[in-house]
Design a protein around this motif. Structure first.
Motif: not given
Length: 314
Positions: A235-240, A179-189
């Motif tokens: 982190x953005x690419x890895x979590x994606x 449900x949540x783009x992992x790239x956006x989740x990375x930013x918030x994390x």
């Protein structure tokens, strides 16, 4: 996978991420010699968060999370940023580089086990061979690095908690990826994690803020490179990738970290590379190809290339 994003390109991006993370080990060694470690880490992660938010706003992917998603983000930040970075930084000051490297080397296997338990992912025979090959490669690189293997210590326990926390965060990221783009989740994390780490630094390093000033422009340039390339986009690419191909297949690429760290130490710290370490790198490459699922993708890609040629010949 998204349209226009082939598996091969994602695998290549992961290799580049591992290169940035491996070289970042050398950069971090230099940075912590000049900056207070926890304070510097909180600033570096906050800078990374800002960079990722700017990128997401530019591509139109920014939005506020729902209450359910915010819970996953908070949990992911706790395990991936706060606990991982705190225990890793603390643990490495109380154990040898050899012990720390070997414990971190179990990350891919640990991730695969957690994925099997919580996500019901099946570990194939080929993937298991790849995981074992990668672990052996990491062991050769670390054990021939000049430091002896010491007995277990509190530092070893801390490093294990650090890698366990990070691996568990990959499971959380995969769960919310629907449900949540992992790239956006990375930013918030990154943002939430930097705030918690800064609060920790105020307690553990009371004079940390005062010690952040008075450094050369070259040192700040190294800080920005570490924050933007390794922490932000790494982190953005890895979590994606975790959201796309799963935590266990993505984690196998972590085995490349010791090799790129070794390259960085050789180039910038004048450390020597032995033939045993080269052999370890070859085992890691085999492990990545088998354990990540890249081999079947390469075979299928080669078949797709050959098929049009046959049609044209006919």
């Amino acid at each position: 996978m998204q349209k226009g994003k082939t598996p091969a390109s994602l695998y290549l991006l992961l290799v580049l991420v591992m290169a940035s993370w491996g070289l970042n080990v050398t950069a971090t060694k230099v940075l912590v010699a000049h900056f207070p470690p926890i304070t510097m880490t909180s600033f570096r992660i906050f800078t990374a968060a800002v960079a990722v938010f700017i990128f997401l706003i530019a591509i139109g992917k920014f939005r506020f999370p729902t209450k359910r998603e915010l819970g996953f983000i908070a949990a992911g930040s706790l395990f991936n940023i706060v606990l991982h970075h705190y225990f890793l930084a603390s643990g490495l000051t109380m154990t040898t580089g050899t012990n720390g490297g070997l414990i971190l080397g179990i990350g891919p296997i640990l991730t695969a086990v957690l994925a099997a338990i919580f996500l019901r992912e099946i570990i194939s025979g080929v993937q298991l061979i790849g995981l074992i090959s990668g672990l052996l490669g990491v062991s050769l690189i670390v054990l021939t690095g000049g430091q002896g293997l010491s007995g277990a210590s509190l530092g070893d326990i801390y490093v294990f908690i650090a890698i366990l926390s990070q691996c568990f965060s990959f499971i959380i990221i995969k769960r919310v990826a629907r449900t949540l783009d992992t790239r956006l989740m990375t930013a918030y994390m990154l943002l939430i994690g930097s705030v918690f780490l800064f609060g920790t630094s105020l307690v553990e390093e009371p004079n940390g803020l005062a010690q952040m000033g008075g450094h050369s422009g070259m040192m700040w340039l190294l800080f920005l490179a570490s924050a933007i390339f390794a922490t932000a986009f790494g982190n953005l690419i890895y979590n994606y990738a975790v959201g796309q191909i799963g935590p266990s297949k993505t984690a196998i690429f972590m085995n490349l970290n010791p090799f790129f760290s070794l390259i960085g130490a050789s180039l910038f710290l004048n450390e020597q590379i032995s033939w045993m370490q080269v052999l370890g790198f070859l085992l890691i490459i085999v492990g990545v190809i088998l354990g990540s699922g890249a081999l079947p993708e390469l075979i299928r890609a080669r078949k797709r290339i050959r098929t049009p040629r046959k049609v044209m010949d006919e």
